[in-house]
Scaffold this active site. Structure first.
Site, short mmCIF file in Angstrom:
data_model
loop_
_atom_site.label_atom_id
_atom_site.label_comp_id
_atom_site.label_asym_id
_atom_site.label_seq_id
_atom_site.Cartn_x
_atom_site.Cartn_y
_atom_site.Cartn_z
N ASP A 22 79.23 32.99 28.56
CA ASP A 22 78.39 32.07 27.79
C ASP A 22 77.10 32.75 27.35
OD1 ASP A 22 77.70 29.74 26.58
OD2 ASP A 22 77.24 28.64 28.41
N GLY A 23 76.63 32.41 26.15
CA GLY A 23 75.32 32.86 25.71
C GLY A 23 75.29 33.80 24.52
N GLY A 25 75.77 33.19 21.28
CA GLY A 25 75.02 32.63 20.16
C GLY A 25 73.53 32.61 20.42
N TRP A 27 71.90 34.55 22.44
CA TRP A 27 71.44 35.95 22.44
C TRP A 27 71.08 36.38 21.02
CZ3 TRP A 27 72.98 40.52 20.18
CH2 TRP A 27 72.53 41.70 20.77
N HIS A 39 78.39 37.39 19.12
CA HIS A 39 79.80 37.52 19.52
C HIS A 39 80.25 38.97 19.49
CE1 HIS A 39 80.31 33.24 19.87
NE2 HIS A 39 79.93 33.04 18.63
N SER A 67 87.95 28.15 24.30
CA SER A 67 88.47 26.95 24.96
C SER A 67 89.13 26.03 23.95
CB SER A 67 87.34 26.21 25.68
OG SER A 67 86.57 25.46 24.76
N SER A 68 89.91 25.10 24.45
CA SER A 68 90.54 24.11 23.57
C SER A 68 89.51 23.22 22.91
CB SER A 68 91.55 23.27 24.37
OG SER A 68 90.96 22.75 25.55
N TRP A 71 87.34 24.46 19.14
CA TRP A 71 87.70 24.14 17.76
C TRP A 71 86.68 23.19 17.13
CZ3 TRP A 71 91.21 27.24 15.82
CH2 TRP A 71 92.22 27.78 16.63
N ARG A 73 83.57 23.57 17.00
CA ARG A 73 82.43 24.31 16.46
C ARG A 73 82.52 24.35 14.93
NH1 ARG A 73 80.91 29.37 20.45
NH2 ARG A 73 80.68 28.13 22.36
N LEU A 133 94.75 47.05 36.56
CA LEU A 133 94.02 45.79 36.46
C LEU A 133 94.81 44.89 35.53
CD1 LEU A 133 91.34 44.00 36.73
CD2 LEU A 133 90.59 45.15 34.64
#
Length: 253
Positions: A22-23, A25, A27, A39, A67-68, A71, A73, A133
């Site tokens: 998170d963060g 935008g 930033w 992004h 996330s679902s 959308w 946004r 990994l």
């Protein structure tokens, strides 16, 4: 007496780390730039954290990419995110493969473009034999969706006779979640200062240790992750038992 003797469950790195990144935008906005720049900077942070987790022998790293609910946004931001997602996959798949990293996706892919779905499948196929990994990207994912699709699978299998009619148990649901072949997260990290789960891996986080940091995702680096891991190692994970049972090693977890 050493710290490890005081708490036998503090000694190792988490097997599975799950992160809400998170963060991005905010930033960019702090730097008077469009959110898209945040992004793009966030992708660079992903590279650092993936490399660090591989070096630290973390088995699974799950990143909440979209996330679902995302959308909702603005349409131009969603379009930009989809383009960045595809471009990142095109440039990173070969790098992941060269570094023996397996790529996995969880979430409902049906809403994505055919080209993006194809690239996701290509990345999974190309890296499926890697074992340094497992990098899990949660895209168009929601914890409620995951539980619903698991229950739907169970009902469908019962209807066709693939599964006998039976009570729905925790074990049965867990076997049909999108993460069924992965260990549950040991450490959940959310950057950006918010302190909520936001519909992320709701079932899987039942006994996960939480770590919240005000650091915005593009600024979250190896030292930031190490601080989270140190915090994780300082905690006693009891899974319903008492601290005395853990210290006396009278239970097997």
């Amino acid at each position: 007496m050493s710290d490890d003797e005081l708490n036998p469950l503090m000694a190792t790195n988490p097997r599975h780390i799950a992160i809400i990144m998170d963060g991005n935008g905010r930033w960019a906005q702090k730097r008077f730039m469009p959110r898209a720049f945040g992004h793009q900077a966030g992708v660079k942070a992903v590279r650092k954290i993936v490399e660090y987790c591989a070096l630290q022998k973390v088995e699974v790293l799950t990143l909440f990419a979209f996330s679902s609910e995302n959308w909702r946004r603005p349409e131009d931001e969603v379009s930009m995110l989809m383009g960045l997602f595809l471009a990142t996959l095109q440039t990173e798949i070969n790098k992941l493969d060269r570094n023996n990293i397996r790529l996995r996706f969880i979430g409902d892919r049906s809403a994505f473009s055919e080209s993006l779905q194809s690239k996701m499948a290509e990345g999974e196929a190309q890296t499926q034999g890697n074992d340094a990994l497992t990098l899990v990207i949660a895209a168009n994912y929601g914890g409620r969706w995951d539980m619903c699709q698991a229950c739907q699978q169970i009902l469908d299998k019962m209807a066709t006779g693939e599964l006998p009619q039976q009570a729905i148990t925790e074990e049965l649901v867990a076997q049909h979640l999108s993460t069924t072949d992965l260990p549950e997260p040991d450490l959940y990290i959310r950057t950006g200062g918010e302190q909520r789960v936001s519909n992320f891996m709701l079932w899987q986080l039942a006994y996960t240790e939480m770590y919240f940091t005000p650091t915005l995702w593009p600024d979250f680096d190896e030292q930031s992750l190490e601080a989270a891991i140190v915090s994780f190692k300082s905690r006693q994970r009891r899974f319903g038992h008492t601290g005395e049972q853990i210290l006396n090693k009278s239970v097997t977890l």
